[in-house]
Design a protein around this motif. Structure first.
Motif, PDB file in Angstrom:
ATOM      1  N   PHE A  48      50.224  42.552  99.709  1.00 32.49           N
ATOM      2  CA  PHE A  48      49.652  43.450 100.714  1.00 32.49           C
ATOM      3  C   PHE A  48      48.574  44.317 100.077  1.00 32.49           C
ATOM      4  CE2 PHE A  48      49.124  47.050 103.468  1.00 32.49           C
ATOM      5  CZ  PHE A  48      49.128  46.472 104.727  1.00 32.49           C
ATOM      6  N   LYS A  49      48.865  44.868  98.906  1.00 30.19           N
ATOM      7  CA  LYS A  49      47.893  45.727  98.227  1.00 30.19           C
ATOM      8  C   LYS A  49      46.632  44.962  97.832  1.00 30.19           C
ATOM      9  CE  LYS A  49      51.261  48.940  96.258  1.00 30.19           C
ATOM     10  NZ  LYS A  49      51.946  49.351  95.006  1.00 30.19           N
ATOM     11  N   SER A  50      46.800  43.731  97.335  1.00 33.77           N
ATOM     12  CA  SER A  50      45.647  42.986  96.817  1.00 33.77           C
ATOM     13  C   SER A  50      44.886  42.195  97.879  1.00 33.77           C
ATOM     14  CB  SER A  50      46.080  42.047  95.690  1.00 33.77           C
ATOM     15  OG  SER A  50      46.944  41.041  96.179  1.00 33.77           O
ATOM     16  N   ARG A  51      45.557  41.734  98.931  1.00 33.37           N
ATOM     17  CA  ARG A  51      44.889  40.887  99.922  1.00 33.37           C
ATOM     18  C   ARG A  51      44.703  41.558 101.281  1.00 33.37           C
ATOM     19  NH1 ARG A  51      47.801  34.946  99.317  1.00 33.37           N
ATOM     20  NH2 ARG A  51      47.995  34.974  97.046  1.00 33.37           N
ATOM     21  N   CYS A  52      45.626  42.375 101.687  1.00 26.47           N
ATOM     22  CA  CYS A  52      45.636  42.891 103.054  1.00 26.47           C
ATOM     23  C   CYS A  52      45.007  44.270 103.192  1.00 26.47           C
ATOM     24  CB  CYS A  52      47.067  42.939 103.598  1.00 26.47           C
ATOM     25  SG  CYS A  52      47.997  41.406 103.403  1.00 26.47           S
ATOM     26  N   ALA A  53      45.291  45.150 102.228  1.00 26.02           N
ATOM     27  CA  ALA A  53      44.864  46.544 102.333  1.00 26.02           C
ATOM     28  C   ALA A  53      43.355  46.716 102.366  1.00 26.02           C
ATOM     29  CB  ALA A  53      45.469  47.364 101.199  1.00 26.02           C
ATOM     30  N   SER A  54      42.611  45.789 101.770  1.00 30.04           N
ATOM     31  CA  SER A  54      41.148  45.934 101.776  1.00 30.04           C
ATOM     32  C   SER A  54      40.602  45.976 103.199  1.00 30.04           C
ATOM     33  CB  SER A  54      40.482  44.821 100.969  1.00 30.04           C
ATOM     34  OG  SER A  54      40.788  43.563 101.531  1.00 30.04           O
ATOM     35  N   CYS A  55      41.224  45.279 104.126  1.00 32.22           N
ATOM     36  CA  CYS A  55      40.795  45.311 105.531  1.00 32.22           C
ATOM     37  C   CYS A  55      41.721  46.183 106.395  1.00 32.22           C
ATOM     38  CB  CYS A  55      40.753  43.905 106.113  1.00 32.22           C
ATOM     39  SG  CYS A  55      39.496  42.854 105.367  1.00 32.22           S
ATOM     40  N   HIS A  56      43.017  45.977 106.245  1.00 32.16           N
ATOM     41  CA  HIS A  56      43.980  46.684 107.100  1.00 32.16           C
ATOM     42  C   HIS A  56      44.270  48.102 106.631  1.00 32.16           C
ATOM     43  CE1 HIS A  56      44.929  43.322 109.728  1.00 32.16           C
ATOM     44  NE2 HIS A  56      44.889  42.549 108.661  1.00 32.16           N
ATOM     45  N   GLU A 119      60.221  33.252 101.873  1.00 34.33           N
ATOM     46  CA  GLU A 119      60.854  34.549 101.657  1.00 34.33           C
ATOM     47  C   GLU A 119      59.808  35.650 101.463  1.00 34.33           C
ATOM     48  OE1 GLU A 119      64.692  36.164  99.163  1.00 34.33           O
ATOM     49  OE2 GLU A 119      63.401  34.694  98.184  1.00 34.33           O
ATOM     50  N   VAL A 120      58.723  35.346 100.784  1.00 33.87           N
ATOM     51  CA  VAL A 120      57.650  36.313 100.569  1.00 33.87           C
ATOM     52  C   VAL A 120      56.932  36.604 101.890  1.00 33.87           C
ATOM     53  CG1 VAL A 120      55.456  36.744  99.377  1.00 33.87           C
ATOM     54  CG2 VAL A 120      57.362  35.668  98.152  1.00 33.87           C
ATOM     55  N   VAL A 121      56.697  35.581 102.688  1.00 36.15           N
ATOM     56  CA  VAL A 121      56.059  35.769 103.993  1.00 36.15           C
ATOM     57  C   VAL A 121      56.941  36.658 104.868  1.00 36.15           C
ATOM     58  CG1 VAL A 121      55.290  34.610 106.104  1.00 36.15           C
ATOM     59  CG2 VAL A 121      54.750  33.627 103.873  1.00 36.15           C
ATOM     60  N   LYS A 122      58.233  36.419 104.844  1.00 36.38           N
ATOM     61  CA  LYS A 122      59.160  37.261 105.609  1.00 36.38           C
ATOM     62  C   LYS A 122      59.076  38.706 105.123  1.00 36.38           C
ATOM     63  CE  LYS A 122      63.935  37.979 106.896  1.00 36.38           C
ATOM     64  NZ  LYS A 122      65.302  37.488 106.819  1.00 36.38           N
ATOM     65  N   ALA A 123      59.038  38.912 103.803  1.00 42.22           N
ATOM     66  CA  ALA A 123      58.951  40.261 103.255  1.00 42.22           C
ATOM     67  C   ALA A 123      57.630  40.932 103.657  1.00 42.22           C
ATOM     68  CB  ALA A 123      59.108  40.221 101.741  1.00 42.22           C
ATOM     69  N   LEU A 124      56.541  40.169 103.697  1.00 43.55           N
ATOM     70  CA  LEU A 124      55.256  40.710 104.173  1.00 43.55           C
ATOM     71  C   LEU A 124      55.363  41.134 105.639  1.00 43.55           C
ATOM     72  CD1 LEU A 124      52.546  38.414 102.597  1.00 43.55           C
ATOM     73  CD2 LEU A 124      52.480  40.894 102.663  1.00 43.55           C
ATOM     74  N   ARG A 125      55.954  40.263 106.449  1.00 43.87           N
ATOM     75  CA  ARG A 125      56.146  40.597 107.865  1.00 43.87           C
ATOM     76  C   ARG A 125      56.999  41.854 108.015  1.00 43.87           C
ATOM     77  NH1 ARG A 125      61.031  40.107 110.233  1.00 43.87           N
ATOM     78  NH2 ARG A 125      61.302  37.990 109.518  1.00 43.87           N
ATOM     79  N   MET A 126      58.053  41.956 107.230  1.00 45.36           N
ATOM     80  CA  MET A 126      58.908  43.138 107.296  1.00 45.36           C
ATOM     81  C   MET A 126      58.151  44.386 106.869  1.00 45.36           C
ATOM     82  SD  MET A 126      62.452  41.432 105.916  1.00 45.36           S
ATOM     83  CE  MET A 126      63.480  42.877 106.110  1.00 45.36           C
ATOM     84  N   HIS A 127      57.274  44.262 105.877  1.00 48.67           N
ATOM     85  CA  HIS A 127      56.446  45.402 105.450  1.00 48.67           C
ATOM     86  C   HIS A 127      55.531  45.840 106.588  1.00 48.67           C
ATOM     87  CE1 HIS A 127      54.117  48.091 102.958  1.00 48.67           C
ATOM     88  NE2 HIS A 127      53.024  47.487 103.402  1.00 48.67           N
ATOM     89  N   ILE A 128      54.908  44.878 107.244  1.00 45.63           N
ATOM     90  CA  ILE A 128      54.028  45.205 108.375  1.00 45.63           C
ATOM     91  C   ILE A 128      54.811  45.947 109.458  1.00 45.63           C
ATOM     92  CG2 ILE A 128      52.728  44.151 110.291  1.00 45.63           C
ATOM     93  CD1 ILE A 128      51.864  41.990 108.189  1.00 45.63           C
ATOM     94  N   ARG A 129      56.043  45.545 109.688  1.00 48.94           N
ATOM     95  CA  ARG A 129      56.892  46.209 110.686  1.00 48.94           C
ATOM     96  C   ARG A 129      57.165  47.671 110.306  1.00 48.94           C
ATOM     97  NH1 ARG A 129      56.297  43.475 115.288  1.00 48.94           N
ATOM     98  NH2 ARG A 129      57.321  41.468 115.306  1.00 48.94           N
ATOM     99  N   THR A 130      57.229  47.978 108.999  1.00 47.45           N
ATOM    100  CA  THR A 130      57.505  49.355 108.591  1.00 47.45           C
ATOM    101  C   THR A 130      56.327  50.283 108.870  1.00 47.45           C
ATOM    102  OG1 THR A 130      56.694  49.165 106.299  1.00 47.45           O
ATOM    103  CG2 THR A 130      59.012  48.570 106.719  1.00 47.45           C
ATOM    104  N   LEU A 131      55.167  49.724 109.152  1.00 45.91           N
ATOM    105  CA  LEU A 131      53.960  50.536 109.368  1.00 45.91           C
ATOM    106  C   LEU A 131      53.826  51.036 110.804  1.00 45.91           C
ATOM    107  CD1 LEU A 131      51.544  48.337 107.254  1.00 45.91           C
ATOM    108  CD2 LEU A 131      52.702  50.449 106.549  1.00 45.91           C
TER     109      LEU A 131
END
Length: 134
Positions: A48-56, A119-131
């Motif tokens: 999330f920090k390296s790929r997603c945060a730059s845009c999101h 499992e990593v994709v699920k954890a990413l989805r769960m992180h997005i849900r925490t936002l």
């Protein structure tokens, strides 16, 4: 009628006994399933920090540094209404396949290297849900 009911009761008993059923996404850690491991959660946080945060953005508001030139703007993950309407399966598909594959912005890149990392994709989805609501 009694025989049909007996079969239904037997099937329910088998489902309960063996733990199978209609879990959303299966037991491999997709939508539904077991909690991701600590290692998967750590990898998801780093992704999330390296790929997603730059845009999101770091907090998921769609305000990352790279979002300035994007139209449409990146998804605001803190939007509670969007969170309520987006299914886990949809989020996981976008993460792996990218926006164009699911009818959203083509600016959202795919992450084919994550396809085998359920499992990593699920954890990413769960992180997005925490936002939501932040």
């Amino acid at each position: 009628m009694k025989r049909t009911m007996g079969l239904c009761v037997a099937a329910l008993g088998m489902t309960l006994a063996f733990g199978t059923g209609c879990k959303k996404g299966g037991a491999e850690g997709g939508a539904g399933g077991a909690e991701p491991s600590a290692a998967a959660k750590e990898e998801a946080t780093n992704i999330f920090k390296s790929r997603c945060a730059s845009c999101h953005g770091a907090t998921g508001k769609g305000d990352g540094a790279a979002s300035a030139g994007l139209n449409p703007k990146p998804r605001n993950f803190s939007d509670a209404a969007w969170q309520k309407g987006a299914t886990d399966e949809h989020l996981e598909n976008i993460i792996v396949k990218g926006g164009a594959a699911v009818g959203t912005s083509a600016a959202m890149p795919s992450n084919p290297d994550l396809e085998a990392k359920v499992e990593v994709v699920k954890a990413l989805r769960m992180h997005i849900r925490t936002l939501a609501g932040k």
